[in-house]
Design an enzyme around this catalytic site. Sequence first.
Site, PDB file in Angstrom:
ATOM      1  N   ASN A  16       6.633  -7.375   5.523  1.00 23.60           N
ATOM      2  CA  ASN A  16       7.556  -7.585   4.416  1.00 23.60           C
ATOM      3  C   ASN A  16       8.756  -8.398   4.885  1.00 23.60           C
ATOM      4  O   ASN A  16       8.882  -8.719   6.063  1.00 23.60           O
ATOM      5  CB  ASN A  16       8.038  -6.232   3.868  1.00 23.60           C
TER       6      ASN A  16
ATOM      7  N   HIS B 237       1.690  -6.158  -4.936  1.00 21.97           N
ATOM      8  CA  HIS B 237       1.851  -7.529  -4.430  1.00 21.97           C
ATOM      9  C   HIS B 237       0.974  -8.513  -5.203  1.00 21.97           C
ATOM     10  O   HIS B 237       0.358  -9.408  -4.617  1.00 21.97           O
ATOM     11  CB  HIS B 237       1.516  -7.609  -2.939  1.00 21.97           C
TER      12      HIS B 237
ATOM     13  N   TYR C 294      -6.621  -1.553   3.124  1.00 24.64           N
ATOM     14  CA  TYR C 294      -6.757  -2.974   2.772  1.00 24.64           C
ATOM     15  C   TYR C 294      -8.209  -3.441   2.693  1.00 24.64           C
ATOM     16  O   TYR C 294      -8.617  -4.012   1.673  1.00 24.64           O
ATOM     17  CB  TYR C 294      -5.919  -3.842   3.717  1.00 24.64           C
TER      18      TYR C 294
HETATM   19  C1  HEM Z   1       0.255   3.544   3.380  1.00 28.69           C
HETATM   20  C2  HEM Z   1       0.980   2.542   2.931  1.00 28.69           C
HETATM   21  C3  HEM Z   1       0.403   1.371   2.204  1.00 28.69           C
HETATM   22  C4  HEM Z   1      -0.746   1.228   1.494  1.00 28.69           C
HETATM   23  C5  HEM Z   1      -1.805   2.282   1.229  1.00 28.69           C
HETATM   24  C6  HEM Z   1      -0.799  -0.131   1.017  1.00 28.69           C
HETATM   25  C7  HEM Z   1      -1.796  -0.662   0.243  1.00 28.69           C
HETATM   26  C8  HEM Z   1      -1.860  -1.957  -0.208  1.00 28.69           C
HETATM   27  C9  HEM Z   1      -2.902  -2.498  -1.017  1.00 28.69           C
HETATM   28  C10 HEM Z   1      -4.108  -1.719  -1.537  1.00 28.69           C
HETATM   29  C11 HEM Z   1      -2.633  -3.800  -1.224  1.00 28.69           C
HETATM   30  C12 HEM Z   1      -3.433  -4.795  -2.031  1.00 28.69           C
HETATM   31  C13 HEM Z   1      -4.365  -5.524  -1.134  1.00 28.69           C
HETATM   32  C14 HEM Z   1      -5.211  -6.540  -1.862  1.00 28.69           C
HETATM   33  O1  HEM Z   1      -5.790  -6.205  -2.886  1.00 28.69           O
HETATM   34  O2  HEM Z   1      -5.303  -7.700  -1.368  1.00 28.69           O
HETATM   35  C15 HEM Z   1      -1.425  -4.098  -0.513  1.00 28.69           C
HETATM   36  C16 HEM Z   1      -0.859  -5.347  -0.435  1.00 28.69           C
HETATM   37  C17 HEM Z   1       0.189  -5.637   0.407  1.00 28.69           C
HETATM   38  N1  HEM Z   1       0.929  -4.752   1.148  1.00 28.69           N
HETATM   39 FE1  HEM Z   1       0.626  -2.787   1.299  1.00 28.69          FE
HETATM   40  N2  HEM Z   1       0.313  -0.808   1.461  1.00 28.69           N
HETATM   41  C18 HEM Z   1       1.069   0.077   2.193  1.00 28.69           C
HETATM   42  C19 HEM Z   1       2.255  -0.187   2.814  1.00 28.69           C
HETATM   43  C20 HEM Z   1       2.738  -1.441   3.059  1.00 28.69           C
HETATM   44  C21 HEM Z   1       3.797  -1.761   3.969  1.00 28.69           C
HETATM   45  C22 HEM Z   1       4.551  -0.748   4.816  1.00 28.69           C
HETATM   46  C23 HEM Z   1       3.949  -3.108   3.949  1.00 28.69           C
HETATM   47  C24 HEM Z   1       4.871  -3.992   4.731  1.00 28.69           C
HETATM   48  C25 HEM Z   1       5.477  -3.635   5.836  1.00 28.69           C
HETATM   49  C26 HEM Z   1       2.988  -3.632   3.004  1.00 28.69           C
HETATM   50  C27 HEM Z   1       2.813  -4.969   2.715  1.00 28.69           C
HETATM   51  C28 HEM Z   1       1.864  -5.457   1.860  1.00 28.69           C
HETATM   52  C29 HEM Z   1       1.718  -6.861   1.566  1.00 28.69           C
HETATM   53  C30 HEM Z   1       2.548  -7.993   2.144  1.00 28.69           C
HETATM   54  C31 HEM Z   1       0.668  -6.972   0.666  1.00 28.69           C
HETATM   55  C32 HEM Z   1       0.138  -8.248   0.049  1.00 28.69           C
HETATM   56  C33 HEM Z   1      -0.916  -8.833   0.943  1.00 28.69           C
HETATM   57  C34 HEM Z   1      -1.302 -10.195   0.460  1.00 28.69           C
HETATM   58  O3  HEM Z   1      -0.441 -11.107   0.538  1.00 28.69           O
HETATM   59  O4  HEM Z   1      -2.419 -10.366  -0.006  1.00 28.69           O
HETATM   60  N3  HEM Z   1       2.273  -2.596   2.487  1.00 28.69           N
HETATM   61  N4  HEM Z   1      -0.951  -2.950   0.077  1.00 28.69           N
END
Ligand code: HEM
Length: 496
Positions: free
Chosen positions: A127, A55, A341
């Site tokens: 999402n 993202h 996160y």
């Molecule tokens: C075990 C599953 C998941 C892991 C380990 C994971 C991990 C991460 C990580 C490490 C980031 C970066 C965070 C940052 O540096 O700011 C991220 C961003 C993001 N993830 Fe996940 N994620 C997972 C599943 C999901 C799911 C299922 C969704 C949505 C339903 C999702 C939506 C997002 C979104 C929207 C961002 C961006 C947040 C922002 O706008 O700063 N992720 N994710």
Amino acid sequence: MADRPRLTTSAGAPLASNQNSKTVGANGPVLLEDYQLIEKLAHQNRERIPERVVHAKGWGAYGTLTVTEDVSKYTRAKALQPGTKTEMLARFSTVAGEQGAADAERDVRGFSLKFYTEEGNWDLVGNNTPVFFVADPYKFPDFIHTQKRHPRTNMRSATAMWDFWSLCPESLHQVTILMSDRGLPVSPMHMNGYGSHTFSLWNDAGERYWVKFHFKTRQGHKHLTNEEAVEVVGNSRETYQEQLFGSIEDGQFPKWDMYIQVMPEMEAEEFEKKTGWSAFDLTKVWPHGDYPLIKVGELELNRNPDNYFAEIEQSAFNPSNVVPGIGFSPDKMLQGRLFSYPDAHRYRIGTHYESLEVNKPRCPVAHYHRDGTMPFGLKTNPDAYYEPNSFGGPVEDPSVEEPPHRYAGQVGRHEYRANADHYSQPRALFTMFDAGQRDRLFRNIAGAMAGVPSEIVERQLGHFEKIDPAYAEGVRTAIAAHAEDNPSASTSHAAE
Ligand code: HEM
């Protein structure tokens, strides 16, 4: 000069020149004592922080959540009581592309919301789709590797994507959405948002309800075809930023209606018996016929950030940020994210990322985390630097204790995928598609499979077959047509 602020060093001293380096003679070497030149170059070297591991490309704005209905029987959360208005921040994103990626690419979109409630920040990090590719956090890093660049070619690999998807049929529902007409929104304003996971709400009586959050766009659920996207990206790579930022600057504030689906706590077991699906499986939706949408309120975005880096790039969303009246669920993916996160933010931004203006709660903050890099803004009682103490330091409040989960099982690595149904929900979706929607789905998949080895293509077609023979047949025909039209791009079959 008279009406303009005086330029200073970062230590506040006035600066005589910001034009010429200090040299020995006009063409001579630069002096070490030109400390402000050194400062300037050193600062530039530190302008970037690591981009998000996923993202990375995003667009954001501030707004307001207004609760127009009464859902107080489900939750004590103050931000969800009738009539409450809460300041919030939204960040939308693509998943796979780097920070410089084009906006109009086929990908899932992030839909992150941070509500600055009077009881602390509540972050809903969802999402634009109600489901996800995998159901277990064990699979997330591997899945993401398939979306990123191949270690040797440094290009994205269709083979890796389809290899992984065809070996993990739990991805079928999300893959079908991604490849369908819903896979490439026109702009962040034209997409719905979902909390996706099952969360919980709990009320003053200690009753828990499982809940799914939905945000329905009022701008129209609009998407681009692949052909339209090629043209859009050819003209501008920044269409989402242009549209979201431009619309808010023009006073056209985008809005979403907020809804919840609600399931009483102990009904989860019955749901599983009846449908064969777990209420906590992120690859499944809850049928709306059984769990209708209940209106909560409306979300409006109405203010652009003044500094993209400080307010959007450094924004930090945590699914672990909940407030009294809102809780988690046993969803494995959600549980994995609760760790991931905050860990990512400490690495990417720094220990005290929550004291940055954009992440800072708008209510009083009082804790005993100490020291570390830049703990600015934390006003503490100097004698109460440990707990328990006799010096008036902050104390716990048992009245906000969450009721215990009654729905639980035995600890273990359960083989929950044995006999899992990966097919009926994508079948229900596929059945809804008309001939044109199916045709575009087939062509999108055929295009995305170009170059994939036939063994992987056949494995994936086997899954489509189980969804509906017409699905497999349509993709097979589209692959043949794609190979004919693009002999040099060589589809899997043409490559043999
Ligand atoms: C075990 C599953 C998941 C892991 C380990 C994971 C991990 C991460 C990580 C490490 C980031 C970066 C965070 C940052 O540096 O700011 C991220 C961003 C993001 N993830 Fe996940 N994620 C997972 C599943 C999901 C799911 C299922 C969704 C949505 C339903 C999702 C939506 C997002 C979104 C929207 C961002 C961006 C947040 C922002 O706008 O700063 N992720 N994710």
